[in-house]
Design a protein around this motif. Sequence first.
Motif, PDB file in Angstrom:
ATOM      1  N   ASN A   1       0.852  -1.230   0.020  1.00  0.00           N
ATOM      2  CA  ASN A   1      -0.010  -0.085  -0.120  1.00  0.00           C
ATOM      3  C   ASN A   1       0.872   1.374   0.225  1.00  0.00           C
ATOM      4  OD1 ASN A   1       0.899   0.274   2.838  1.00  0.00           O
ATOM      5  ND2 ASN A   1      -0.672  -1.281   3.221  1.00  0.00           N
ATOM      6  N   ILE A   2       0.231   2.365  -0.375  1.00  0.00           N
ATOM      7  CA  ILE A   2       1.192   3.494  -0.356  1.00  0.00           C
ATOM      8  C   ILE A   2       0.445   4.635   0.465  1.00  0.00           C
ATOM      9  CG2 ILE A   2       1.448   5.736  -1.777  1.00  0.00           C
ATOM     10  CD1 ILE A   2       1.367   3.703  -4.236  1.00  0.00           C
ATOM     11  N   LYS A   3       0.913   4.968   1.537  1.00  0.00           N
ATOM     12  CA  LYS A   3       0.447   5.858   2.490  1.00  0.00           C
ATOM     13  C   LYS A   3       0.058   7.371   1.986  1.00  0.00           C
ATOM     14  CE  LYS A   3       2.272   3.764   6.870  1.00  0.00           C
ATOM     15  NZ  LYS A   3       0.993   3.125   7.073  1.00  0.00           N
ATOM     16  N   THR A   4      -1.264   7.739   2.372  1.00  0.00           N
ATOM     17  CA  THR A   4      -1.692   9.324   1.943  1.00  0.00           C
ATOM     18  C   THR A   4      -0.881  10.251   2.474  1.00  0.00           C
ATOM     19  OG1 THR A   4      -3.580   9.425   3.205  1.00  0.00           O
ATOM     20  CG2 THR A   4      -3.853   8.221   1.027  1.00  0.00           C
ATOM     21  N   GLY A   5      -0.218  10.076   3.726  1.00  0.00           N
ATOM     22  CA  GLY A   5       0.076  10.943   4.554  1.00  0.00           C
ATOM     23  C   GLY A   5      -0.923  11.575   5.449  1.00  0.00           C
ATOM     24  N   PHE A   6      -2.220  11.183   5.485  1.00  0.00           N
ATOM     25  CA  PHE A   6      -3.284  11.663   6.489  1.00  0.00           C
ATOM     26  C   PHE A   6      -3.635  10.520   7.249  1.00  0.00           C
ATOM     27  CE2 PHE A   6      -3.850  14.499   2.888  1.00  0.00           C
ATOM     28  CZ  PHE A   6      -3.623  15.529   3.469  1.00  0.00           C
ATOM     29  N   THR A   7      -3.192  10.642   8.422  1.00  0.00           N
ATOM     30  CA  THR A   7      -3.040   9.515   9.552  1.00  0.00           C
ATOM     31  C   THR A   7      -4.541   8.760   9.480  1.00  0.00           C
ATOM     32  OG1 THR A   7      -1.671  10.726  10.878  1.00  0.00           O
ATOM     33  CG2 THR A   7      -2.899   8.834  11.783  1.00  0.00           C
ATOM     34  N   GLU A   8      -5.539   9.556   9.771  1.00  0.00           N
ATOM     35  CA  GLU A   8      -6.853   8.772   9.942  1.00  0.00           C
ATOM     36  C   GLU A   8      -7.563   8.150   8.703  1.00  0.00           C
ATOM     37  OE1 GLU A   8     -11.344   9.776  11.637  1.00  0.00           O
ATOM     38  OE2 GLU A   8      -9.788  11.608  11.603  1.00  0.00           O
ATOM     39  N   LEU A   9      -7.096   8.904   7.596  1.00  0.00           N
ATOM     40  CA  LEU A   9      -7.456   8.380   6.117  1.00  0.00           C
ATOM     41  C   LEU A   9      -6.650   6.880   5.871  1.00  0.00           C
ATOM     42  CD1 LEU A   9      -9.098   8.592   3.646  1.00  0.00           C
ATOM     43  CD2 LEU A   9      -7.350   9.965   2.824  1.00  0.00           C
ATOM     44  N   ASP A  10      -5.400   7.097   6.347  1.00  0.00           N
ATOM     45  CA  ASP A  10      -4.539   5.613   5.866  1.00  0.00           C
ATOM     46  C   ASP A  10      -5.101   4.538   6.959  1.00  0.00           C
ATOM     47  OD1 ASP A  10      -2.879   6.676   4.162  1.00  0.00           O
ATOM     48  OD2 ASP A  10      -1.441   7.554   5.496  1.00  0.00           O
ATOM     49  N   SER A  11      -5.656   5.108   8.328  1.00  0.00           N
ATOM     50  CA  SER A  11      -6.129   4.034   8.977  1.00  0.00           C
ATOM     51  C   SER A  11      -7.450   3.444   8.209  1.00  0.00           C
ATOM     52  CB  SER A  11      -6.327   4.475  10.474  1.00  0.00           C
ATOM     53  OG  SER A  11      -6.985   3.690  11.367  1.00  0.00           O
ATOM     54  N   LEU A  12      -8.246   4.271   7.822  1.00  0.00           N
ATOM     55  CA  LEU A  12      -9.520   3.632   7.118  1.00  0.00           C
ATOM     56  C   LEU A  12      -9.206   2.764   5.960  1.00  0.00           C
ATOM     57  CD1 LEU A  12     -11.806   6.997   7.253  1.00  0.00           C
ATOM     58  CD2 LEU A  12     -11.934   4.799   8.757  1.00  0.00           C
ATOM     59  N   LEU A  13      -8.051   3.106   5.189  1.00  0.00           N
ATOM     60  CA  LEU A  13      -7.605   2.524   4.100  1.00  0.00           C
ATOM     61  C   LEU A  13      -6.803   1.277   4.472  1.00  0.00           C
ATOM     62  CD1 LEU A  13      -6.520   5.458   1.910  1.00  0.00           C
ATOM     63  CD2 LEU A  13      -8.502   4.090   1.393  1.00  0.00           C
ATOM     64  N   VAL A  14      -6.369   0.942   5.908  1.00  0.00           N
ATOM     65  CA  VAL A  14      -6.064  -0.103   6.199  1.00  0.00           C
ATOM     66  C   VAL A  14      -4.544  -0.196   5.797  1.00  0.00           C
ATOM     67  CG1 VAL A  14      -5.912  -2.693   6.808  1.00  0.00           C
ATOM     68  CG2 VAL A  14      -7.952  -1.511   6.149  1.00  0.00           C
ATOM     69  N   GLY A  15      -3.823   1.159   5.893  1.00  0.00           N
ATOM     70  CA  GLY A  15      -2.426   1.204   5.811  1.00  0.00           C
ATOM     71  C   GLY A  15      -2.085   2.105   4.401  1.00  0.00           C
ATOM     72  N   GLY A  16      -3.222   2.477   3.698  1.00  0.00           N
ATOM     73  CA  GLY A  16      -2.853   3.240   2.469  1.00  0.00           C
ATOM     74  C   GLY A  16      -3.553   2.675   1.359  1.00  0.00           C
ATOM     75  N   LEU A  17      -3.271   3.255   0.088  1.00  0.00           N
ATOM     76  CA  LEU A  17      -3.775   2.690  -1.082  1.00  0.00           C
ATOM     77  C   LEU A  17      -2.919   1.557  -1.696  1.00  0.00           C
ATOM     78  CD1 LEU A  17      -3.708   6.300  -2.667  1.00  0.00           C
ATOM     79  CD2 LEU A  17      -5.534   5.317  -2.086  1.00  0.00           C
ATOM     80  N   ASN A  18      -3.870   0.606  -2.159  1.00  0.00           N
ATOM     81  CA  ASN A  18      -3.244  -0.461  -2.803  1.00  0.00           C
ATOM     82  C   ASN A  18      -3.290  -0.515  -4.338  1.00  0.00           C
ATOM     83  OD1 ASN A  18      -2.924  -2.355  -0.689  1.00  0.00           O
ATOM     84  ND2 ASN A  18      -5.176  -1.996  -0.207  1.00  0.00           N
TER      85      ASN A  18
END
Length: 260
Positions: A9-26
């Motif tokens: 995954n690739i982290k967006t840099g936004f803590t809560e959003l990355d948490s919702l995305l389970v670590g970032g973008l796949n």
Amino acid sequence: MYDIKKIENIKTGFTELDSLLVGGLNPGELMVIGGRPSMGATSLALSISKNILLEKRMPILWLSFSMNYDEFMKRLISTISAIPLDKYHKFHLLNSKELERLTSSCAQVSRLPIYFEMPFDVHNTQSIVSCFIANIIKNDKIFILFVDDIGRAVSPQNRQIIPSLLKQIAVNFHIPIIATTNLNRRPEVRSDKKPRLSDLRIRNLEKYADVVSLVYRDEMYDPCSDEKGFAEVITFFFKDDATYSLKLEFDSNTASFGNP
């Protein structure tokens, strides 16, 4: 450079959003960011671009149907340097520290792996990505694709093809895609101005997009809002049939987002 096998995954840099995305973008996923004009959809995508570039030095390919290269670079440098957009070309308004920060940021951006194109229409997006991979990125590497203002990519009658095309590109090239789009005027006539999925101009998004985030800033409707300087990002996950709301800071001077 990055090996697909080693990156999940690739982290967006936004803590809560990355948490919702389970670590970032796949890789293979499509995320759509929507909002009314000037609400901040493109600004959020730019802020994610900045975070990925500075944190990972990962190549990004930005395709825009409304913003030229100079405007893109101006906005990106503004988010990195924290120099207000209205001061960007007015050097006489900058103090010595601001000028130094701007100069440093310009030099920094010149070393980042940024690629920018303005496609003729959405139909040649796949060929642009294919050529980019062939000429810039090796077959075993990964990058992230941003497609800005997809509502302008085709005529209103053909907007329904966009979600399937972008999802196909994400899956075929094994990359994450973030696309931005404007919403229709319905929020303007409702007492509750917060955006809804039904406000999207593009149909069938729920069939192809993995995530849709709608940006809402209350101060756009109420200058005296208690939420001034903040944005609510209403995020829909279609696979889980779940909806979440998260808060981000918004700097109107640089049109950029940050963690609260």
